[in-house]
Design an enzyme around this catalytic site. Structure first.
Site, short mmCIF file in Angstrom:
data_model
loop_
_atom_site.label_atom_id
_atom_site.label_comp_id
_atom_site.label_asym_id
_atom_site.label_seq_id
_atom_site.Cartn_x
_atom_site.Cartn_y
_atom_site.Cartn_z
N GLU A 127 3.36 -3.71 1.71
CA GLU A 127 3.69 -3.30 0.35
C GLU A 127 5.20 -3.32 0.20
O GLU A 127 5.88 -2.79 1.08
CB GLU A 127 3.18 -1.88 0.05
CG GLU A 127 3.41 -1.51 -1.40
CD GLU A 127 2.86 -0.13 -1.78
OE1 GLU A 127 2.35 0.59 -0.93
OE2 GLU A 127 2.96 0.20 -2.97
N GLY A 268 7.53 6.60 4.11
CA GLY A 268 6.91 7.71 4.84
C GLY A 268 5.70 7.24 5.61
O GLY A 268 5.54 7.52 6.79
N ALA A 269 4.84 6.49 4.91
CA ALA A 269 3.62 5.98 5.52
C ALA A 269 3.00 4.97 4.58
O ALA A 269 3.48 4.80 3.45
CB ALA A 269 2.63 7.12 5.77
N MET A 270 1.94 4.31 5.05
CA MET A 270 1.34 3.24 4.24
C MET A 270 -0.17 3.25 4.38
O MET A 270 -0.71 3.34 5.48
CB MET A 270 1.93 1.89 4.69
CG MET A 270 1.39 0.70 3.94
SD MET A 270 1.81 0.78 2.17
CE MET A 270 0.42 -0.10 1.48
N GLU A 271 -0.81 3.12 3.22
CA GLU A 271 -2.26 3.33 3.11
C GLU A 271 -3.12 2.10 3.39
O GLU A 271 -4.22 1.99 2.85
CB GLU A 271 -2.56 3.83 1.70
CG GLU A 271 -2.36 2.80 0.57
CD GLU A 271 -1.02 2.86 -0.15
OE1 GLU A 271 -0.05 3.39 0.43
OE2 GLU A 271 -0.95 2.37 -1.29
N HIS A 304 -2.17 12.31 1.50
CA HIS A 304 -1.76 11.31 0.51
C HIS A 304 -2.29 9.92 0.88
O HIS A 304 -2.94 9.26 0.08
CB HIS A 304 -0.23 11.30 0.42
CG HIS A 304 0.31 10.32 -0.56
ND1 HIS A 304 0.63 10.66 -1.85
CD2 HIS A 304 0.59 8.99 -0.44
CE1 HIS A 304 1.08 9.58 -2.49
NE2 HIS A 304 1.06 8.56 -1.65
N GLU A 305 -2.04 9.51 2.11
CA GLU A 305 -2.47 8.17 2.52
C GLU A 305 -3.99 8.08 2.54
O GLU A 305 -4.57 7.07 2.15
CB GLU A 305 -1.88 7.78 3.88
CG GLU A 305 -0.36 7.89 3.99
CD GLU A 305 0.39 7.20 2.86
OE1 GLU A 305 -0.11 6.19 2.32
OE2 GLU A 305 1.49 7.68 2.50
N HIS A 308 -5.40 7.64 -0.93
CA HIS A 308 -5.21 6.29 -1.47
C HIS A 308 -6.46 5.43 -1.26
O HIS A 308 -6.63 4.43 -1.95
CB HIS A 308 -4.03 5.60 -0.79
CG HIS A 308 -2.71 5.75 -1.49
ND1 HIS A 308 -2.56 5.56 -2.84
CD2 HIS A 308 -1.48 6.04 -1.01
CE1 HIS A 308 -1.28 5.74 -3.17
NE2 HIS A 308 -0.60 6.04 -2.07
N GLU A 327 0.28 5.77 -7.38
CA GLU A 327 1.17 6.75 -6.74
C GLU A 327 1.18 8.10 -7.46
O GLU A 327 1.04 9.15 -6.83
CB GLU A 327 2.58 6.19 -6.58
CG GLU A 327 2.67 5.00 -5.62
CD GLU A 327 2.12 5.29 -4.23
OE1 GLU A 327 1.89 6.46 -3.87
OE2 GLU A 327 1.88 4.31 -3.49
N1 SER Z 1 2.32 3.20 -0.75
C1 SER Z 1 3.05 4.05 0.15
C2 SER Z 1 2.81 5.46 -0.25
O1 SER Z 1 3.44 5.96 -1.12
C3 SER Z 1 4.49 3.70 0.18
O2 SER Z 1 4.63 2.76 1.12
O3 SER Z 1 1.92 6.06 0.21
ZN ZN Z 2 1.38 6.60 -2.03
#
Ligand code: SER
Ligand code: ZN
Length: 507
Positions: A127, A268-271, A304-305, A308, A327
Site C-alpha cells: 500500500e 505502523g502496520a499493514m492489513e 485496527h489491522e 480492516h 481508514e
Molecule cells: N493501511 C495501513 C493502516 O492504516 C497503513 O499502512 O492500517
Molecule cells: Zn488502517
C-alpha cells in the site's frame, strides 16, 4: 517513494480500468539481490468500458526479463517496456494470459515499498503503490483478483514462507537447499493487499474458534527469542476477533491469520489479507519495561489491522481518493473497541486530545485538505490525521445523528451490499441514508470541505417564562484552497442538570 510526477491525479477524472485481472499466479524465487518473479495474469477486457485501448501496466524500477502472451514468448517489438510501464498495443478481444518475468533486488530497496529486506527477512509493503515494484500490474485498488502465490527460497535462510490466504502445499526441492510454499487466497483483492514474507523467524501460536465454530490457526512471527513478548498482541488479537463478531456480526473468513513483526517498516502496520505485517513496536512488549500506554497502543493497532479484514479488505476502496472509506471507518472501529475493553471516558479524552493536537492544526494550516481530497500529486502524502482521525469523527457524528440502532443497520447494509467490491464514500453514506430514511447530502459536506468549525453557544434563561433559549452559531475559517465555507451539519447532544442533580439528556 517515487519522485511524484507533476501531473496531479484528480477524482473527477476517475474512469474504470479498460482491463480486468481475474486471477494472478505468482512464482517468487526469493534471493537477496536477484529475486525473480513470474506473474501469470488472467486478463480480459472490461465489458463496461468497451474499447481497443492498449494494455498499460504500472511498474516502478522494474527490470523485465520476458513476456509471454497466451504461452507464446513475445518479441521485443511486440511490447514497450520501461521501468515504470509495460505497454502492449495489441492484445486479444477475448480473455488472455500474460506471463511476465521480472527481476528485482530486495537488498537495494531502501524505500521499504515493494519487496525488501528487514533484518534477515524478506518482507513486503504494497500500500499504496508498492506492488508495481514487484511486477508489472494494474496497480489500482478497483482491480480485484484471486491470488495464488508460490514462494521458493533457501530453506536455511528462509525456513518460514508466508503469503496471503491459506497454505495449500509446501515441500522441499530434492537435492537442493531450496524449499517452497504455495498459498491461495480465495477472496478477490486489490494488489495493495498482497504480501510475502520469507525468513528465519520465531513464532507464537494460538487458535480461535469463531462464532460459527470454525477453528482459526493464529500465529505471530517475531525475531527468535522474542516470542514471549508477543503474548499481549496475541491476546489483543483474540479479543478483537470476538469483538467484531459481537459488535458487527463479522466472522473471520480464512483458516489462518498470521502477523509478522519486522523492525523496518514505514507505517505502523499493514492489513494485508490474512498476513498483517507490523512495525514491531506495535507487537512486542515486556512486562518489565512496557508502560500502560505501550499496551494500549499494541491493542489498538492489532485491532485496527484486524478490523480492516472487513472494512478495507472484503470491501475495499474504488480509488485512493476513497482512502477514508477504509481508514476513517477502521479508526472509528478500533476506538470503539478500546473504549469497550478499557475506559470509555479515558479513550474519548485521549482521542479528542490527539485530534486537537494534530488534526486541528493540520486543518487550519497550509496542509488543510478535505477528508476525501479531490486531487493529489503523491498519495503517500495523504495518510494524514485528517483522513484517519477526522474521518473517524465523521462516522461518530453520523452515529450520533441517526442513533446507534439505525447506524448498525446501515453498517449491516454496507457489509451485505458492497462485500467483494471496491466502493466509494457515496456508496457508504447511501447505506445510512437508506437505514435512516433520511437525506444525508448536507451531512456529507464533512467529506468535501476542509476546516474546523468553531461553535459558539449563547444561553438565555427567561425565569418568568421558565424557558431556556440556546443560540448556536458556527464559523469555519477559510483554508488555503477554499475561501468560502458552507455550514456543516453538527449533531449536538444536550444535557440539563437540575439543582437536585437530575440529568435530562437529549436523544
Ligand atoms: N493501511 C495501513 C493502516 O492504516 C497503513 O499502512 O492500517
Ligand atoms: Zn488502517
Amino acid at each position: 517513494m517515487r519522485p511524484s510526477s507533476n501531473i496531479p491525479v484528480r477524482l473527477s477524472q476517475y474512469r474504470p480500468s479498460d482491463f480486468l485481472i481475474d486471477a494472478v499466479y505468482l512464482d517468487i524465487r526469493l534471493d537477496r539481490t536477484a529475486t525473480k518473479i513470474v506473474a501469470r495474469l488472467n486478463i480480459r477486457r472490461n465489458p463496461n468500458t468497451p474499447s481497443n485501448a492498449a494494455l498499460m501496466l504500472d511498474g516502478d524500477e522494474l527490470t523485465l526479463l520476458e513476456v509471454k502472451l497466451n504461452g507464446t514468448l513475445l518479441d521485443q517489438e511486440e511490447y514497450f517496456a520501461e521501468p515504470d510501464r509495460l505497454t502492449l498495443h495489441h492484445t486479444p478481444q477475448t480473455p488472455f494470459t500474460l506471463e511476465i518475468t521480472t527481476e528485482i533486488n530486495p537488498s537495494a530497496n531502501t524505500q521499504l515499498s515493494g519487496l525488501y529486506r528487514s533484518g534477515s527477512a524478506f518482507c513486503t509493503q504494497c500500500e499504496a503503490e508498492g506492488f508495481r515494484r514487484i511486477t508489472y500490474f494494474l496497480d489500482r485498488p478497483d482491480v480485484l483478483a484471486i491470488y495464488t502465490t508460490r514462494i521458493q527460497a533457501d530453506k536455511y535462510d528462509a525456513p518460514v514462507l508466508l503469503s496471503n490466504g491459506n497454505l495449500k502445499e509446501s515441500g522441499e526441492i530434492p537435492e537442493t537447499r531450496q524449499h517452497y510454499a504455495i498459498w491461495h487466497d480465495p477472496f478477490p483483492k486489490p494488489s495493495y493487499l498482497f504480501a510475502v514474507v520469507g525468513g528465519d523467524l520465531g513464532v507464537l501460536r494460538d487458535s480461535f474458534e469463531t462464532m460459527n465454530g470454525r477453528k482459526i490457526d493464529l500465529a505471530i512471527y517475531v525475531e527468535h527469542g522474542k516470542e514471549a513478548r508477543a503474548d499481549y498482541a496475541m491476546d489483543a488479537l483474540k479479543r478483537s476477533m470476538r469483538w467484531d463478531e459481537q459488535k458487527y456480526g463479522r466472522e473471520y473468513d480464512l483458516d489462518v491469520f498470521n502477523i509478522v513483526a519486522v523492525s523496518d517498516f514505514n507505517m505502523g502496520a499493514m492489513e494485508n489479507k490474512g498476513l498483517n505485517i507490523f512495525n514491531d513496536k506495535y507487537v512486542l512488549a515486556s512486562p518489565e519495561t512496557a508502560t500502560d500506554h505501550d499496551y494500549a497502543g499494541i491493542e489498538a493497532v492489532i485491532a485496527h489491522e484486524y478490523f480492516h479484514n472487513w472494512t478495507g479488505n472484503r470491501i475495499t476502496c474504488r480509488d485512493w481518493f476513497q482512502l477514508c472509506l477504509k481508514e476513517g471507518l477502521t479508526v472509528f472501529r478500533d476506538q470503539e473497541f478500546s473504549a469497550d475493553q478499557r475506559s470509555r471516558a479515558v479513550e474519548r479524552i485521549s482521542d479528542v486530545r490527539g485530534l486537537r493536537l494534530i488534526q486541528f492544526p493540520e486543518d487550519s494550516g497550509p496542509l488543510a485538505h478535505p477528508v476525501r481530497p479531490e486531487v493529489y500529486h503523491e498519495i503517500n502524502n495523504f495518510y494524514t490525521a485528517t483522513v484517519y482521525e477526522k474521518g473517524a469523527e465523521i462516522i461518530r457524528m453520523l452515529r450520533t445523528l441517526i442513533g446507534e440502532t439505525t447506524f448498525r443497520q446501515g453498517m449491516d447494509l454496507y457489509f451485505n451490499k458492497y462485500d467483494g467490491t471496491a466502493a466509494t464514500i457515496e456508496d457508504f453514506i447511501s447505506c445510512f441514508a437508506e437505514s435512516a430514511n433520511r437525506d444525508l447530502t448536507d451531512f456529507s459536506r464533512w467529506y468535501h470541505q476542509a476546516g474546523t468549525p468553531t461553535l459558539s453557544v449563547k444561553n438565555e434563561y427567561d425565569s418568568a417564562q421558565k424557558t431556556l433559549t440556546l443560540t448556536l452559531e458556527q464559523h469555519t475559517a477559510p483554508t488555503p484552497n477554499e475561501k468560502e465555507k458552507k455550514p456543516f451539519v453538527i449533531p449536538i447532544l444536550l444535557a440539563l442538570i437540575s439543582e437536585a442533580g437530575v440529568k435530562y439528556r437529549s436523544e
